[in-house]
Design an enzyme around this catalytic site. Structure first.
Site, short mmCIF file in Angstrom:
data_model
loop_
_atom_site.label_atom_id
_atom_site.label_comp_id
_atom_site.label_asym_id
_atom_site.label_seq_id
_atom_site.Cartn_x
_atom_site.Cartn_y
_atom_site.Cartn_z
N MET A 189 0.85 -1.19 0.00
CA MET A 189 0.00 0.00 0.00
C MET A 189 0.88 1.24 0.00
O MET A 189 1.71 1.42 0.89
CB MET A 189 -0.91 0.00 1.23
CG MET A 189 -1.87 1.19 1.26
SD MET A 189 -3.06 1.11 2.60
CE MET A 189 -2.02 1.61 3.96
N CYS A 190 0.71 2.09 -0.99
CA CYS A 190 1.46 3.34 -1.11
C CYS A 190 0.50 4.45 -1.49
O CYS A 190 -0.65 4.21 -1.86
CB CYS A 190 2.55 3.21 -2.18
SG CYS A 190 3.79 1.94 -1.82
N GLY A 191 0.97 5.66 -1.39
CA GLY A 191 0.16 6.81 -1.77
C GLY A 191 0.80 7.58 -2.90
O GLY A 191 2.02 7.78 -2.91
N ARG A 239 -0.79 5.98 4.11
CA ARG A 239 -0.65 5.00 3.04
C ARG A 239 0.82 4.65 2.79
O ARG A 239 1.11 3.68 2.09
CB ARG A 239 -1.27 5.52 1.73
CG ARG A 239 -2.78 5.68 1.77
CD ARG A 239 -3.33 5.87 0.36
NE ARG A 239 -3.08 4.71 -0.47
CZ ARG A 239 -3.86 3.64 -0.55
NH1 ARG A 239 -4.95 3.56 0.19
NH2 ARG A 239 -3.56 2.64 -1.35
#
Length: 297
Positions: free
Chosen positions: A1-3, A32
């Protein structure tokens, strides 16, 4: 999960606001990706090429930059920002700079090269990374950013996004590619080299390779939908443009907003709520397997 965040300004008079707006968007995506962050800003043109250098600490980078400047002589300018330095040199001397660094300062990395693009990234909370490099004080036509939660590799500065494998080209990615090792080997046979084992660097290299072969950015992104296996959302920056594409399944969240003044991207809508005029924007979810691209000349 990344932003992921991105902002493309349509009007030159808004450029002084770019850094302030992008910094807030980046900070909003902290949960995130709290372990590292990075961003690319497309600002003023360099007379030649801007090389963003990164060192393990400020002292060693300053020493290497000073020795390099002395070796090159006149025609070199540098701006120091924490663990990064932007070195402006004549375009014809870029290879000379890279050769000197490899021979005399092996601990110094070239993060990016471009007439307009500068890339900064470090381990730490997004707000801290933005503050260290004074993102709020930067201006430009467009920028992209990334907050990382490392789930498949170590938390390192080298693993942070954006990745750049071409002049004024960079990419941030949310997702995971399953065929990146095979694709890396194929691209290495085409003459590309990679600094990390990160799948995102391979995706950036793939787009650079396709564009060197004559494809437009839109065409390169369209071909990535068949040549890259996995799930992904890409936000890409070039000298004049900004583009977004999601894989055909599109399981990673994404939202966009467009007004007469800007186009913005966020992994979640809350990254966009602080933008001016967002209440009147056309807000939409980008469709799977569709390339969205904007350019400003």
């Amino acid at each position: 999960m990344c932003g992921i965040v991105g902002l493309f300004l349509k009007k030159p008079e808004l450029e002084p606001q770019l850094g302030t707006l992008l910094a807030k968007m980046l900070e909003t995506m902290t949960d995130r990706g709290p372990d590292s962050a990075g961003f690319a800003v497309y600002g003023s043109d360099a007379a030649g090429v801007k090389l963003t250098l990164r060192g393990p600490d400020r002292a060693s980078l300053a020493d290497a930059a000073a020795r390099l400047e002395g070796a090159l002589g006149e025609g070199v300018e540098r701006v120091e920002r924490d663990t990064h330095t932007v070195l402006s040199v004549p375009a014809a001397r870029e290879d000379e700079v890279r050769t000197w660094l490899k021979a005399n300062a092996p601990g110094i990395d070239v993060v990016s090269a471009g007439r307009r693009m500068e890339i900064y990234k470090e381990v730490g909370l997004p707000a801290s990374v933005a503050e260290r490099f004074d993102l709020s004080g930067m201006s430009g036509s467009h920028g992209i950013g990334h907050t990382r939660m490392a789930t498949e590799s170590a938390v390192t500065t080298n693993g942070a996004h954006p990745f750049s494998t071409g002049t004024d080209e960079c990419l941030v990615h949310n997702g995971s590619l399953s065929n990146h090792n095979d694709l890396r080997r194929r691209l290495e046979r085409e003459g590309l080299s990679f600094a990390t084992k990160n799948d995102t660097e391979v995706a950036a290299g793939y787009l650079s390779w396709r564009m060197r072969e004559g494809a437009s950015l839109k065409e390169a992104l369209e071909s990535s939908l068949t040549d890259l296996d996995g799930f992904f959302t890409f936000v890409v920056g070039t000298e004049t443009g900004f583009a977004v594409v999601r894989d055909p399944i599109a399981c990673k969240p994404a939202v966009m907003a467009e007004t007469d003044d800007y186009v913005a991207f966020g992994s979640e809508y809350r990254a966009l709520v602080g933008l001016p005029g967002i209440d009147k924007a056309r807000v939409f979810e980008p469709e799977p397997a569709k390339v969205y691209a904007w350019e400003r000349h």
